[in-house]
Each structure stands twice: as C-alpha cells, then as structure tokens.
Design an enzyme around this catalytic site. Structure first.
Site, PDB file in Angstrom:
ATOM      1  N   LYS A  81      45.540  43.154  67.162  1.00 41.23           N
ATOM      2  CA  LYS A  81      45.796  43.052  65.724  1.00 41.23           C
ATOM      3  C   LYS A  81      47.099  42.264  65.564  1.00 41.23           C
ATOM      4  O   LYS A  81      48.186  42.778  65.789  1.00 41.23           O
ATOM      5  CB  LYS A  81      45.928  44.419  65.056  1.00 41.23           C
ATOM      6  CG  LYS A  81      45.722  44.274  63.551  1.00 41.23           C
ATOM      7  CD  LYS A  81      46.624  45.071  62.656  1.00 41.23           C
ATOM      8  CE  LYS A  81      48.056  44.773  62.587  1.00 41.23           C
ATOM      9  NZ  LYS A  81      48.444  43.534  61.900  1.00 41.23           N
TER      10      LYS A  81
ATOM     11  N   GLU B 284      58.151  47.097  72.658  1.00 37.78           N
ATOM     12  CA  GLU B 284      59.191  46.052  72.668  1.00 37.78           C
ATOM     13  C   GLU B 284      59.679  45.947  71.226  1.00 37.78           C
ATOM     14  O   GLU B 284      58.975  45.433  70.355  1.00 37.78           O
ATOM     15  CB  GLU B 284      58.611  44.738  73.178  1.00 37.78           C
ATOM     16  CG  GLU B 284      58.137  44.867  74.620  1.00 37.78           C
ATOM     17  CD  GLU B 284      57.714  43.550  75.273  1.00 37.78           C
ATOM     18  OE1 GLU B 284      57.318  42.623  74.556  1.00 37.78           O
ATOM     19  OE2 GLU B 284      57.777  43.470  76.505  1.00 37.78           O
TER      20      GLU B 284
ATOM     21  N   CYS C 196      63.802  38.198  68.675  1.00 38.63           N
ATOM     22  CA  CYS C 196      64.287  39.542  69.005  1.00 38.63           C
ATOM     23  C   CYS C 196      65.488  39.481  69.944  1.00 38.63           C
ATOM     24  O   CYS C 196      66.333  40.372  69.936  1.00 38.63           O
ATOM     25  CB  CYS C 196      63.183  40.351  69.644  1.00 38.63           C
ATOM     26  SG  CYS C 196      62.452  39.507  71.058  1.00 38.63           S
TER      27      CYS C 196
ATOM     28  N   GLU D 244      69.745  45.395  62.149  1.00 39.91           N
ATOM     29  CA  GLU D 244      69.107  44.128  62.508  1.00 39.91           C
ATOM     30  C   GLU D 244      68.695  43.389  61.236  1.00 39.91           C
ATOM     31  O   GLU D 244      67.950  43.925  60.416  1.00 39.91           O
ATOM     32  CB  GLU D 244      67.855  44.403  63.362  1.00 39.91           C
ATOM     33  CG  GLU D 244      67.164  43.135  63.812  1.00 39.91           C
ATOM     34  CD  GLU D 244      65.818  43.387  64.501  1.00 39.91           C
ATOM     35  OE1 GLU D 244      65.024  44.197  63.996  1.00 39.91           O
ATOM     36  OE2 GLU D 244      65.585  42.771  65.559  1.00 39.91           O
TER      37      GLU D 244
HETATM   38  P1  NAD Z   1      56.553  45.079  62.273  1.00 40.03           P
HETATM   39  O1  NAD Z   1      56.870  46.311  63.020  1.00 40.03           O
HETATM   40  O2  NAD Z   1      56.635  45.086  60.814  1.00 40.03           O
HETATM   41  O3  NAD Z   1      55.059  44.601  62.601  1.00 40.03           O
HETATM   42  C1  NAD Z   1      54.615  44.357  63.919  1.00 40.03           C
HETATM   43  C2  NAD Z   1      53.119  44.575  63.966  1.00 40.03           C
HETATM   44  O4  NAD Z   1      52.838  45.947  63.715  1.00 40.03           O
HETATM   45  C3  NAD Z   1      52.335  43.796  62.926  1.00 40.03           C
HETATM   46  O5  NAD Z   1      51.118  43.359  63.478  1.00 40.03           O
HETATM   47  C4  NAD Z   1      52.088  44.841  61.849  1.00 40.03           C
HETATM   48  O6  NAD Z   1      50.971  44.548  61.044  1.00 40.03           O
HETATM   49  C5  NAD Z   1      51.873  46.070  62.688  1.00 40.03           C
HETATM   50  N1  NAD Z   1      52.086  47.358  62.006  1.00 40.03           N
HETATM   51  C6  NAD Z   1      52.941  47.632  61.003  1.00 40.03           C
HETATM   52  N2  NAD Z   1      52.849  48.930  60.650  1.00 40.03           N
HETATM   53  C7  NAD Z   1      51.939  49.498  61.474  1.00 40.03           C
HETATM   54  C8  NAD Z   1      51.407  50.816  61.616  1.00 40.03           C
HETATM   55  N3  NAD Z   1      51.810  51.821  60.840  1.00 40.03           N
HETATM   56  N4  NAD Z   1      50.483  51.036  62.573  1.00 40.03           N
HETATM   57  C9  NAD Z   1      50.082  50.058  63.390  1.00 40.03           C
HETATM   58  N5  NAD Z   1      50.528  48.770  63.284  1.00 40.03           N
HETATM   59  C10 NAD Z   1      51.456  48.494  62.352  1.00 40.03           C
HETATM   60  O7  NAD Z   1      57.456  43.931  62.927  1.00 40.03           O
HETATM   61  P2  NAD Z   1      57.567  42.412  62.452  1.00 40.03           P
HETATM   62  O8  NAD Z   1      58.319  42.394  61.172  1.00 40.03           O
HETATM   63  O9  NAD Z   1      56.237  41.769  62.528  1.00 40.03           O
HETATM   64  O10 NAD Z   1      58.452  41.793  63.621  1.00 40.03           O
HETATM   65  C11 NAD Z   1      59.830  41.745  63.617  1.00 40.03           C
HETATM   66  C12 NAD Z   1      60.403  42.841  64.489  1.00 40.03           C
HETATM   67  O11 NAD Z   1      59.891  42.709  65.812  1.00 40.03           O
HETATM   68  C13 NAD Z   1      61.914  42.790  64.658  1.00 40.03           C
HETATM   69  O12 NAD Z   1      62.434  44.085  64.585  1.00 40.03           O
HETATM   70  C14 NAD Z   1      62.098  42.223  66.064  1.00 40.03           C
HETATM   71  O13 NAD Z   1      63.329  42.549  66.675  1.00 40.03           O
HETATM   72  C15 NAD Z   1      60.939  42.820  66.765  1.00 40.03           C
HETATM   73  N6  NAD Z   1      60.605  42.053  67.964  1.00 40.03           N
HETATM   74  C16 NAD Z   1      60.858  42.602  69.186  1.00 40.03           C
HETATM   75  C17 NAD Z   1      60.576  41.862  70.344  1.00 40.03           C
HETATM   76  C18 NAD Z   1      60.842  42.424  71.712  1.00 40.03           C
HETATM   77  O14 NAD Z   1      60.349  41.850  72.679  1.00 40.03           O
HETATM   78  N7  NAD Z   1      61.570  43.506  71.851  1.00 40.03           N
HETATM   79  C19 NAD Z   1      60.011  40.592  70.231  1.00 40.03           C
HETATM   80  C20 NAD Z   1      59.776  40.078  68.950  1.00 40.03           C
HETATM   81  C21 NAD Z   1      60.055  40.822  67.824  1.00 40.03           C
END
Ligand code: NAD
Length: 485
Positions: free
Chosen positions: A178, A253, A287, A389
């Site tokens: 997803k 992650e 990230c 962040e």
């Molecule tokens: P997000 O958590 O909003 O969404 C990530 C994914 O999770 C999306 O596909 C979203 O639709 C899904 N999602 C959201 N709520 C959910 C739920 N309740 N159940 C299941 N799936 C759900 O994150 P984002 O805004 O897309 O990404 C940015 C964040 O990601 C930042 O905090 C960044 O630091 C982090 N990030 C971490 C890494 C790493 O390797 N540690 C890499 C890239 C991004």
C-alpha cells in the site's frame, strides 16, 4: 483522465465500488490522475492472491530462478527508466535531476542487491556432544515468512517501497503493497514490470488507498504474516499495535530529527556543501536529512554565513527543468504543516537567517506547494522546531563550545535515525560517533549508502535493521533442525 489502479493477482483493476480519489502535481496543483480507493474487497482479494502464490508457481520456484527473476525486474525498470522518472517526478514534484540519480536507479538496485544477498547466504551448522557421550548435529535453514504487508511513504516512493519489496521477494515471500496516497503511480507501474518479466500472479500485489482506510484494513488482516512500514513515528505506533494481534512481526523505519555536528577543525567547504545537501535535498523531505545543526563557537558566524550563501543559490523549479535544484513540498497538507512550523519558529523568537515563507513562483507554478529553504538561529534547544520533525527544507543552527556539550545536545531527542560529524580529526570523529545515539553516523559526508550495511533507527526512529543480510532477519523464519548421531 489517467487512472491509477490496483494490481491484484497479476491484473490491473478498479475498486469494486468504483471509488477513486484525486492525485495532484505538487508543482502546479493540477489534477494528474484518479486513483482507485481500496477497501475490504480489494484488500481481501490481494491478501488471498498473495497467500495462494506461496503454494503456487511462485512458492515452488527454485532459488536460482527467483534470483534471475529479481535481476529481470531490475533490468526492466532500467528499460522503462523514463516512464518511472516521469511518474515519480509528477507525483512528488521533485526535479528530474534528483529522481534520475537517486530514486529510479535505487529502485532497480534494490532488486539486484538482495538477489546477490540471497545467492551468498550460508546456513548455520553446529556439532556438539550429548550428555550420553554421543553427538548431535544442528543446522538452521531459512524459509520465507509468508505474506508481507509493505506500507510505504511519499518522500522517496519507489526507492523506499522496493527497499522492502526487493528483499521480501528475494526471500520468497509474497507482498501486498500500500503506497502513500499522494504518490501512488510508480507502485502500480512496477506491476507492469512484474507482468512483463513473468513474475507469477499473486507474488506482487498493490492496493491503492488511504492510510486510515486501506492501510488500516491491511494491517488488521489476519492472513498478513508480517508488516514492514516506513513513515511517521505516530503511524508506526498504530501499526505496532495492529501487529500485536496474532503476534506478527513488524519492521519500523520511522521519523528523525537528525543532528549535524560541525567542529571548528572541519573542512569548511566540505561541511557547508554536505550540510546544504542534508538540509535541503528533496526539499528537506528525507528521513536522513539534517534539521539540527550544531556549530562550534569559533566558526559559528562564518559557517552560518556560508550555509546561507550556499542555500540561497538553490534554484526552485519545475520537474523537467534540468536547472531545478529543489521542488515543492509533496502536498498542500504537508505545505500547510511546514508553514505552521515556520510561523511557530518566529513566534518562539527565531532569528530568520534565510527564507521563512512562500516564494513567488511564476506561470503554472504559482499554485504549487512551494516553500522557501529556511535557516534559523537563536532558539533554545526546547523550541518546537528544534524538537519536532518538520520534514521540510529547513534547519536550526545552534552554537556549542565543547565535545561533551554537543554530544548531549545531539542526543537530547526522542529520535535516533542519522547524524553527521564534520572534523578533520579522525580520532575525535570516531570518539564522537561512538557516543551518538543514532542508527547511522556519517563522517564528513551524508547519504553515502552501501546497501549491504544495516539501516534503521534507535529510540523513536524505529525497530529492526534492514539492508544486506540484516533484511533476512526480518523477511525469513529461521528453523533449527537437531539430529542425534
Ligand atoms: P505516514 O506515516 O503519514 O504514512 C506512511 C504510510 O502509512 C502511507 O502509505 C500511509 O497511507 C500509511 N498509513 C497512514 N496511517 C495508517 C494507518 N493507520 N494504518 C496503516 N497505514 C497507514 O508518513 P508519510 O507522511 O508518508 O512519510 C513521512 C514520514 O516518514 C516522516 O516522519 C519520515 O521521517 C518518515 N520516513 C522514515 C524513513 C526511514 O527510513 N526511517 C524513510 C522515509 C520517511
């Protein structure tokens, strides 16, 4: 209008309910596609297809054939490079110059590197004496974990999704992906690649949709054996809760608030160059990017002036303009969130060294989700933008005097993903690196990646390590067989 569909059991399909949501070009706010919204029917169908694949052609495929197939997938991504490039740049708003060098090549590399890992992996074996004076022989073998749910974010969509799909499939699992609702296209495009190279139906499935709907349904599904997630820490907490039902494994992650430590004995040019990259690349939506910069007092003024000069030269521009260094933020929602942080920084007394607002863009870019690269100084360590962040093109620069003091400042965060250290004194670099609580430390560099190394965060930045053979710990089950001889 272009449609982005689900890819389930080797077929591209719309939702049973025929529901779609809108996908916009972040650089212009123009509607670019209608994306199928997955609900229970689509999640169930995808998970069932993935489960069937494990006992079908995919599950029975010989390791060598699977490895060859991973290479074929990578080669087909390379052949379709321009399609992936255009789709990724359009969904994210990022310049072609970035996606061409980072996102798409890494998307292909993620299949090759884990194919190579699987080729080289050895099984464990031990001999020992038994209490009755005889011998026993133990060997441990790996088997795929089963159906893996892959939930990925929007900042490096293809790269981060394949970072999970590559090892999961190389290990013989089937996946249900997803992707983020704001960057859906390359995940479906990868379905075309899978069909083209003959990946058996059900091994790779995509359900498009929103986190609160589709994501929730997927993580709650009883036939999902493990979940690998990249995204925000709060979402990670919810996913971890979902995994507790059925005691399923989870790899997280998550977010970061990464420090850069700049000592007075650094190579100034190198430190400014790398810090400009780590703060502003991909419009700060990385990230691993730096949002807290700590500079030793002797060079503080000079470093801030040079960082400002370097960041001022970044050219904001449309995806296909090869001279663009920086694109917009990924969505209107994210732009509003980042601008709220910009306001808060000023309200809490920041000295705005650069930016702080919305740039004037011309032509069709005027309605895009643009924000200025921003540098602040003068805030206490308790200020909101020093603690939370932001995930935008911004950083706060603080002053420090001693090594001991800066280690404390760098570690004073709930996160622990990445950090950078700039000094020409390598003894000091190693000494400081050993005391920083982050999963990754770069010395005099940033975002240099060898995909065999462990990747992941400490504290609120995640659980588990992926990369090279570390990924096998998550994507396989180890089974020990003991023989009495
Ligand atoms: P997000 O958590 O909003 O969404 C990530 C994914 O999770 C999306 O596909 C979203 O639709 C899904 N999602 C959201 N709520 C959910 C739920 N309740 N159940 C299941 N799936 C759900 O994150 P984002 O805004 O897309 O990404 C940015 C964040 O990601 C930042 O905090 C960044 O630091 C982090 N990030 C971490 C890494 C790493 O390797 N540690 C890499 C890239 C991004």
């Amino acid at each position: 209008m272009k449609k982005v569909q689900h890819y389930i059991n080797g077929q591209f399909i719309d939702s049973v309910s025929n529901e779609f949501f809108d996908n916009y070009n972040p650089a212009t706010n123009e509607l670019i596609s209608k994306v199928a919204l997955g609900r229970e029917d689509e999640v169930n169908a995808a998970v069932q297809a993935a489960k069937n694949a494990l006992t079908g052609e995919w599950g029975q495929m010989k390791l060598n054939d699977r490895i060859a197939m991973m290479y074929e997938i990578a080669n087909e991504i390379d052949r379709r490079f321009d399609d992936f490039l255009e789709a990724e740049a359009l969904d994210t708003g990022k310049p072609y110059s970035i996606a061409r060098h980072i996102d798409i090549p890494r998307g292909a590399a993620n299949f090759k590197v884990f194919a190579d890992t699987m080729k080289a992996v050895a099984d464990e074996a031990y001999q020992a004496n038994t209490p009755d004076g005889k011998k026993m022989f133990n060997y441990s073998v790996r088997k795929p974990k089963g159906v893996i749910a892959v939930i990925s974010p929007w900042n490096l969509p293809l790269l981060l999704m394949t970072w999970k799909v590559g090892p999961a499939m190389a290990c013989g699992n089937s996946v249900v992906v997803k992707p983020s609702q704001v960057t859906p296209t390359t995940t479906s495009l990868l379905g075309e690649v899978m069909s083209k190279v003959g990946v058996p139906a059900g091994a790779y499935n995509v359900v498009q949709g929103k986190g609160s709907i589709t994501g929730n349904l997927l993580t709650a599904h009883k036939d999902i054996d493990a979940i690998t997630f990249t995204g925000e820490t709060v979402t990670g907490e919810m996913i971890m809760k979902a995994c507790s039902v059925g005691v399923r494994d989870v790899s997280l992650e998550l977010g970061g608030k990464n420090p850069a430590i700049v000592f007075a004995d650094c190579d100034m040019q190198k430190a400014v160059f790398e810090t400009t990259r780590s703060c502003f690349s991909n419009s700060g939506q990385v990230c691993l990017g730096t949002e807290r910069v700590y500079v030793q007092r002797e060079i503080f003024d000079e470093f801030v002036a040079k960082l400002k000069e370097s960041a001022s030269k970044l050219k904001l521009g449309i995806q296909h303009d090869e001279s663009s260094d920086m694109g917009p933020l990924v969505s209107a929602t994210h732009r509003d969130k980042v601008l709220e942080y910009y306001k808060k920084a000023e309200a809490e007394g920041a000295n705005v060294v650069l930016g702080g607002g919305v740039p004037k863009m011309s032509g069709n870019m005027k309605d895009g989700y643009w924000v200025e690269p921003t540098i602040w100084t003068g805030l206490p360590e308790t200020a909101t933008v020093v603690k939370e962040e932001v995930f935008g093109p911004c950083c706060h620069v603080s002053v420090f005097d001693t090594e001991e003091e800066v280690i404390k400042m760098a570690n004073d965060t709930k996160y622990g993903l990445a950090s950078t250290i700039f000094t020409e004194n390598l003894t000091k670099a190693h000494r400081v690196a050993s005391q920083i609580d982050s999963g990754i430390v770069w010395i005099n560099s940033w975002f240099l990646r060898d995909l065999r190394t462990p990747f992941g965060g400490m504290k609120g930045s995640g659980i588990g390590r992926e990369g090279g053979h570390h990924s096998l710990e998550f994507y396989t089950e180890l089974k020990n067989v003991c023989i009495k001889m």
